[in-house]
Scaffold this motif. Sequence first.
Motif, mmCIF file in Angstrom:
data_model
loop_
_atom_site.group_PDB
_atom_site.id
_atom_site.type_symbol
_atom_site.label_atom_id
_atom_site.label_comp_id
_atom_site.label_asym_id
_atom_site.label_seq_id
_atom_site.Cartn_x
_atom_site.Cartn_y
_atom_site.Cartn_z
ATOM 1 N N ALA A 202 33.119 43.918 42.312
ATOM 2 C CA ALA A 202 34.355 44.612 41.963
ATOM 3 C C ALA A 202 35.562 43.679 42.014
ATOM 4 O O ALA A 202 36.568 43.916 41.357
ATOM 5 N N GLY A 203 35.453 42.588 42.788
ATOM 6 C CA GLY A 203 36.596 41.684 42.921
ATOM 7 C C GLY A 203 36.617 40.563 41.890
ATOM 8 O O GLY A 203 37.532 39.740 41.870
ATOM 9 N N LEU A 204 35.623 40.537 41.006
ATOM 10 C CA LEU A 204 35.528 39.403 40.081
ATOM 11 C C LEU A 204 36.694 39.309 39.106
ATOM 12 O O LEU A 204 37.064 38.235 38.665
ATOM 13 N N LEU A 205 37.249 40.467 38.750
ATOM 14 C CA LEU A 205 38.353 40.442 37.783
ATOM 15 C C LEU A 205 39.716 40.486 38.471
ATOM 16 O O LEU A 205 40.731 40.732 37.831
ATOM 17 N N ALA A 206 39.719 40.258 39.780
ATOM 18 C CA ALA A 206 40.989 40.302 40.516
ATOM 19 C C ALA A 206 41.905 39.175 40.047
ATOM 20 O O ALA A 206 41.468 38.211 39.413
ATOM 21 N N GLN A 207 43.177 39.320 40.418
ATOM 22 C CA GLN A 207 44.194 38.371 39.938
ATOM 23 C C GLN A 207 43.805 36.906 40.181
ATOM 24 O O GLN A 207 43.973 36.071 39.321
ATOM 25 N N ALA B 4 39.592 34.570 36.737
ATOM 26 C CA ALA B 4 40.910 33.983 36.496
ATOM 27 C C ALA B 4 40.822 32.459 36.545
ATOM 28 O O ALA B 4 41.510 31.752 35.810
ATOM 29 N N LYS B 5 39.924 31.945 37.405
ATOM 30 C CA LYS B 5 39.831 30.484 37.568
ATOM 31 C C LYS B 5 39.109 29.830 36.390
ATOM 32 O O LYS B 5 39.439 28.736 35.967
ATOM 33 N N HIS C 34 44.948 39.173 33.704
ATOM 34 C CA HIS C 34 44.640 40.178 34.721
ATOM 35 C C HIS C 34 45.221 41.529 34.333
ATOM 36 O O HIS C 34 46.384 41.646 33.967
ATOM 37 N N ARG C 35 44.384 42.569 34.388
ATOM 38 C CA ARG C 35 44.854 43.921 34.107
ATOM 39 C C ARG C 35 44.366 44.820 35.236
ATOM 40 O O ARG C 35 43.155 44.947 35.448
ATOM 41 N N ALA C 36 45.317 45.407 35.931
ATOM 42 C CA ALA C 36 44.953 46.253 37.076
ATOM 43 C C ALA C 36 44.036 47.388 36.627
ATOM 44 O O ALA C 36 43.104 47.782 37.332
ATOM 45 N N GLU C 37 44.277 47.890 35.402
ATOM 46 C CA GLU C 37 43.475 49.017 34.894
ATOM 47 C C GLU C 37 42.018 48.600 34.704
ATOM 48 O O GLU C 37 41.095 49.358 34.975
ATOM 49 N N GLN C 38 41.848 47.350 34.234
ATOM 50 C CA GLN C 38 40.478 46.873 34.004
ATOM 51 C C GLN C 38 39.746 46.713 35.339
ATOM 52 O O GLN C 38 38.575 47.063 35.479
ATOM 53 N N GLU C 39 40.491 46.201 36.316
ATOM 54 C CA GLU C 39 39.918 46.004 37.646
ATOM 55 C C GLU C 39 39.496 47.355 38.242
ATOM 56 O O GLU C 39 38.430 47.482 38.849
ATOM 57 N N GLN C 40 40.346 48.349 38.001
ATOM 58 C CA GLN C 40 40.059 49.690 38.517
ATOM 59 C C GLN C 40 38.791 50.270 37.869
ATOM 60 O O GLN C 40 37.932 50.842 38.532
ATOM 61 N N MET C 41 38.676 50.062 36.575
ATOM 62 C CA MET C 41 37.492 50.588 35.885
ATOM 63 C C MET C 41 36.240 49.834 36.324
ATOM 64 O O MET C 41 35.182 50.425 36.549
ATOM 65 N N LEU C 42 36.361 48.529 36.460
ATOM 66 C CA LEU C 42 35.227 47.715 36.912
ATOM 67 C C LEU C 42 34.723 48.210 38.270
ATOM 68 O O LEU C 42 33.514 48.366 38.488
ATOM 69 N N ALA C 43 35.670 48.502 39.173
ATOM 70 C CA ALA C 43 35.273 48.968 40.512
ATOM 71 C C ALA C 43 34.540 50.300 40.403
ATOM 72 O O ALA C 43 33.523 50.528 41.071
ATOM 73 N N GLY C 44 35.033 51.178 39.526
ATOM 74 C CA GLY C 44 34.401 52.492 39.350
ATOM 75 C C GLY C 44 32.987 52.363 38.804
ATOM 76 O O GLY C 44 32.051 53.013 39.286
#
Length: 710
Positions: free
Chosen positions: A19-24, A29-30, A37-47
């Motif tokens: 779930a943390g792979l798309l974090a900022q 990112a590296k 980075h999109r917070a919405e994408q991160e949220q969906m990925l976690a779900g």
Amino acid sequence: PEKRRADPSLKDLSEDKVAGLLAQNGPFAKVFSGFEHRAEQEQMLAGVTKAMYHNQHLVVEGGTGVGKSMAYLLPSALFALSKGQRVVISTNTINLQEQLMNKDIPALTQVLEESGLVERGVLKAALLKGRSNYLCLRRWNHLARSESPTIDDARLLSKTSVWMQDTLSGDRAEINLSGKDFGSWGHISAGEKGFCPGLRDGSPCFLRASRQRAEEAHIVVVNHALLLSDLARGGGLIPDYQHLVVDEAHNLEDEATRQLGFSIAQDKLDEVWEPQARLTVQVRQAMAAEGLESAIRNEAESAVSTVESEGSRVRQIWARLWSEVERFQANQRSGPGDNGSQLLITPTIRSSQSWDELHLAWENLDVGLQQAAHNVDRLYRFLDSTELPGASDQPALVMEAANLMDDVESLRGQFESILGNPMDDNIHWVSNDQVRGNFTISLNSAPLEIGSTLAADLFQEKDSVVLTSATLSTEGSFDYFKSRVGVGSDSTELLVGSPFDYQKAAQLLIPEDMPAPNSDDYISALVRALTDLGVTMKGHTMALFTSYASLRAVAQRLRAPLMAENIQVLAQSVDGSPQQLMTRFAEEPNSVLLGTASFWEGVDLPSGLLKALVLTRLPFQVPTDPVVKARSDQYDDPFSQYSVPQAVLRFRQGFGRLIRNKEDTGTVVIMDNRITGRGYGQSFLRSIPPCTLTPSSIATVGQLAARWIS
Ligand code: SF4
């Protein structure tokens, strides 16, 4: 699924880490140079990750621009690799399939490999299509051996002869088929029923190769049609799986309705019986070879001649049945259930006298088809058990006989389910459609609802199903969608909004002097507004209609004033197919594009092209359509419980055509005054992202739209 496909180095990969792979500042990112980075994408990925790791079903709406595909591909890939599982991803459109296979999955693989999370070459993905998409070499050769192929068959043989030497996939999408090629393709594609000698004897086969690739893959991409036909036949088409992601899930109900329903047109018998002549001619050629024992020759002669004589007998009974269908439809004209071109077959209609006569015609046809299937079966058994030394490919003859028998049997079953023993949970109707100027009559069937079927065959069977799309909710609720597709209340829900700033990007105009859509002035007002928009915006405008009739009426009156200003009109079906029109619009954006049906969704024009989007009417389904009518009747309050939510979802799809990227700006004009004049209009307005609403009239839409983009 075989454990051998698991990557041991990922065994300890935790849900949190995925779930943390798309974090900022996460691994993506590296490594990923274009990563945003999109917070919405991160949220969906976690779900999605949670649903997969905890064996839950998830309904997740991701607004435009969330980056949904990466948000489910990443957990799918890592889950499959770490657990040795297979994840199936189903899409509705070819466009999305191509995007996943050619762009998203390769990009994902590259990042996973470069970040060191996954070893090079380990992650495997495969595209799997329905059997009839693949060329069958055996059937191709069988057709090529035919002494007198039809013109269409001969053209397709020559069209495919060079391609088949080079193709790796045998997928018909690689060649340009048109018109009658599609009918002939059915003679050289892998049969739907599975009588495949080559699957056993190991000879080259595109279908088997594609299935093998899917067997070995962690991610298998399919379309909804294959997903649903696999479910309907209890598996066997897609390799076993327990985890599924359904993208474009808003289409699931319609596709299930298509897959679980069928249509029998008047010319269906020609299509089904067509392979008979080729089959019996080739059996006769094999029989003509020297040295065949006379007992065998006699048996063959008897089996072949009964099949040959069957055709004309069945055709006579067939013709009688269809004249009864026509007479029956004429008798019911203007009665309940008749909408002019379609007649819903209700229990009351089934007890009428004219139904009895139709029923009698069906009984005769049923006996005829049974006899035909029996005779083909006899030939099949003979070919399967007796070697004919003169046959150049006897397994192909066996397969053709088996396919023919199966097709006749399934045709008989379809008639029986409409005219003989109808099930209460199906909708049946007679349709009289105009196809290229000719009226074609057909008998049709569709499931009354697909929710219980999907609940039993999909949601209860699979560990985790993720259903996603940009439009699954109405006024923030998933209730309507969930009830339609049968996903239970124990599923999780997630609503992830779009990262775009719609207040800045989109202006909403609802001209206050727009006449009601059923009034005489409506078309004139629409033409005025579209002319104004077309001229002031120099094209760059698309209008979505709910009927061809009004589209054509508007196109006719729009052409002259716009042509005078060098703006062209591209009207669906008048100026080309949807695909052709989209290409022309992209090449010459000084156009006004008029579309219906498929244009409401899935149209992704290149960024910046579309500056004004006109939604001509609220997209309610036609209430007299047999399927809509029968389904509406299941509700206490059909309009608000069924018609409105369905139209809201479609409206949201249409609305979503305008802003596809962060840079896009433009105006949406709603030309249906019911959106403000009727109470239910609010359901539509509350379901779209908040835009800038500017007061407007028919005369000012062009000027306001131009000002907005400047
Ligand atoms: S296995 Fe089936 S589909 Fe494949 S070539 Fe043979 S007959 Fe055709």
